[in-house]
Design a protein around this motif. Structure first.
Motif, PDB file in Angstrom:
ATOM      1  N   THR A   1      37.910  35.400  47.559  1.00  0.00           N
ATOM      2  CA  THR A   1      38.553  34.583  46.541  1.00  0.00           C
ATOM      3  C   THR A   1      39.898  34.609  46.916  1.00  0.00           C
ATOM      4  O   THR A   1      40.473  35.297  47.754  1.00  0.00           O
ATOM      5  CB  THR A   1      38.571  35.667  45.339  1.00  0.00           C
ATOM      6  N   PRO A   2      40.577  33.484  46.539  1.00  0.00           N
ATOM      7  CA  PRO A   2      41.922  33.331  47.041  1.00  0.00           C
ATOM      8  C   PRO A   2      42.895  34.562  46.464  1.00  0.00           C
ATOM      9  O   PRO A   2      42.692  34.954  45.446  1.00  0.00           O
ATOM     10  CB  PRO A   2      42.376  31.819  46.204  1.00  0.00           C
ATOM     11  N   ALA A   3      43.845  34.688  47.477  1.00  0.00           N
ATOM     12  CA  ALA A   3      44.919  35.757  47.053  1.00  0.00           C
ATOM     13  C   ALA A   3      46.084  35.298  46.726  1.00  0.00           C
ATOM     14  O   ALA A   3      46.925  35.968  46.257  1.00  0.00           O
ATOM     15  CB  ALA A   3      45.091  36.708  48.502  1.00  0.00           C
ATOM     16  N   GLN A   4      46.099  33.965  46.513  1.00  0.00           N
ATOM     17  CA  GLN A   4      47.535  33.123  46.004  1.00  0.00           C
ATOM     18  C   GLN A   4      46.823  32.369  44.873  1.00  0.00           C
ATOM     19  O   GLN A   4      45.844  31.959  44.858  1.00  0.00           O
ATOM     20  CB  GLN A   4      48.118  32.547  47.032  1.00  0.00           C
ATOM     21  N   PRO A   5      47.846  31.929  44.112  1.00  0.00           N
ATOM     22  CA  PRO A   5      47.493  31.072  42.999  1.00  0.00           C
ATOM     23  C   PRO A   5      47.042  29.626  43.575  1.00  0.00           C
ATOM     24  O   PRO A   5      46.074  28.858  42.796  1.00  0.00           O
ATOM     25  CB  PRO A   5      48.738  30.814  42.347  1.00  0.00           C
ATOM     26  N   ALA A   6      47.627  29.242  44.618  1.00  0.00           N
ATOM     27  CA  ALA A   6      47.342  27.708  45.212  1.00  0.00           C
ATOM     28  C   ALA A   6      47.211  27.940  46.873  1.00  0.00           C
ATOM     29  O   ALA A   6      47.941  28.627  47.427  1.00  0.00           O
ATOM     30  CB  ALA A   6      48.373  26.873  45.070  1.00  0.00           C
ATOM     31  N   ILE A   7      46.199  27.285  47.256  1.00  0.00           N
ATOM     32  CA  ILE A   7      46.156  27.000  48.481  1.00  0.00           C
ATOM     33  C   ILE A   7      46.200  25.495  48.894  1.00  0.00           C
ATOM     34  O   ILE A   7      45.444  24.836  48.260  1.00  0.00           O
ATOM     35  CB  ILE A   7      44.522  27.697  48.990  1.00  0.00           C
ATOM     36  N   PHE A   8      46.852  25.106  49.752  1.00  0.00           N
ATOM     37  CA  PHE A   8      47.255  23.675  50.242  1.00  0.00           C
ATOM     38  C   PHE A   8      46.641  23.521  51.747  1.00  0.00           C
ATOM     39  O   PHE A   8      47.328  23.906  52.543  1.00  0.00           O
ATOM     40  CB  PHE A   8      48.545  23.414  50.020  1.00  0.00           C
ATOM     41  N   SER A   9      45.688  22.654  51.864  1.00  0.00           N
ATOM     42  CA  SER A   9      45.302  22.340  53.174  1.00  0.00           C
ATOM     43  C   SER A   9      45.438  20.907  53.544  1.00  0.00           C
ATOM     44  O   SER A   9      45.029  20.317  54.300  1.00  0.00           O
ATOM     45  CB  SER A   9      43.850  22.574  53.554  1.00  0.00           C
TER      46      SER A   9
END
Length: 344
Positions: free
Chosen positions: A130-138
């Motif tokens: 699960t993501p540990a941050q609100p947003a992931i940008f790739s």
């Protein structure tokens, strides 16, 4: 039964006939025995085939049942539970993974024949981490894009990105509450970014990540009738506009919303509870994510297509929502462990 010939004077011509009759009788008896043997063998093979089918069907039914529930101890029938010889829970990066050893035996009611088959399966969540941050940008992000990330723990870092964000022209900040109080500049996580973030999150490479690898998902080409969709995994190929009142997901049943090669817009008051994923396949052009100031994404977002200058992304991070999505029965998968099949 053998024919016996008695020889008398004057019956010399009958000798060949008697010998022939004896040979024929012997051959008929031998053939009858062989035929009975083949009949018994054939019957046993039929029985074995039927037992094989019965036991393999029992394994398949139990295998499928395990993939349809998280509460197998109460959801499975007594017969299905008897097939589970052993189970073991393992925590892999926070993902609850369970290994099952299954064995099914079928017995013939007409004879002493029995047939046993066994195999090992693993049940695992679609969301491996699960993501540990609100947003992931790739993907690239325009400096004009407006990004607002809200999380309850101000000491945590705000987003995870493949590339460093350019100096923003628009508002890019984090706030400690939904009231937009105590807002500060975004702070990127310094953890090394994976080569394939889709594989990191879902365990499937980005090139292989398609709707058909998500059993139980619903595939759409737009979001005109999205509120009538019962599936909690929704894959939209193209643009998606969520009109007023088109809320997706809930605390108990969060949604996994995937937008492939399309724009996303959320009308006033719309809430998406779960996880948003955007993917770029056919085009490298920047795509819009436009949210009304009263719309929200609760959970996290994985942005894997370029974000346009006119975008306005607002995510309220919720770890509980992401955990509920990861552990939901509709995001569980079961797989056969290669090399574990045995039949005897």
């Amino acid at each position: 039964m053998f024919h016996t010939c008695k020889y008398q004077q004057g019956t010399t011509l009958l000798v060949p006939v008697c010998l022939l009759l004896t040979l024929v009788t012997t051959a008929v008896v031998a053939y009858s025995k062989q035929l009975r043997h083949h009949a018994v063998t054939l019957q046993r093979e039929i029985e074995r085939s039927e037992l094989h089918l019965t036991s393999s069907t029992s394994l398949a039914v139990t295998h499928n049942a395990l993939g349809a529930t998280m509460r197998w101890q109460t959801a499975l029938s007594a017969t299905q539970k008897s097939i589970i010889r052993e189970h073991r829970n393992v925590d892999i990066r926070g993902a609850a993974t369970t290994f099952f050893s299954l064995s099914a035996t079928a017995r013939s009611a007409a004879s002493s024949l029995s047939y046993t088959q066994s195999m090992n399966v693993v049940r695992y969540p679609l969301i491996r981490a699960t993501p540990a941050q609100p947003a992931i940008f790739s993907a690239s992000i325009s400096p004009n894009a407006e990004i607002t990330l809200v999380r309850p723990h101000p000491d945590k870092l705000d987003f995870w990105s493949r590339d460093a964000l350019a100096s923003p022209v628009a508002v890019q900040h984090r706030c400690e509450s939904t009231a937009m109080a105590s807002c500060h500049a975004l702070r990127p996580a310094d953890t090394p970014f994976p080569d394939d973030v889709v594989k990191y999150i879902f365990g499937v490479s980005r090139s292989a990540f398609h709707a058909d690898v998500l059993p139980g998902s619903n595939t759409l080409t737009d979001c005109e009738n999205i509120t009538s969709v019962r599936a909690r995994i929704i894959w939209v190929t193209g643009s998606c506009h969520l009109p007023l009142g088109a809320n997706l997901g809930s605390d108990d049943n969060p949604v996994l919303l995937i937008i492939e090669d399309g724009h996303l817009s959320l009308s006033s008051g719309v809430t998406v509870t779960g996880m948003l994923v955007t993917l770029s396949r056919a085009s490298a052009l920047h795509k819009d994510i436009i949210q009304h100031e009263t719309s929200t994404i609760i959970g996290a977002a994985l942005i894997a297509q370029p974000l346009s200058a006119r975008s306005s992304l607002r995510v309220i991070y919720d770890k509980n929502t992401l955990t509920a999505l990861q552990n939901a029965h509709y995001t569980q998968r079961t797989a056969f462990l290669t090399g574990s099949w045995h039949d005897f």
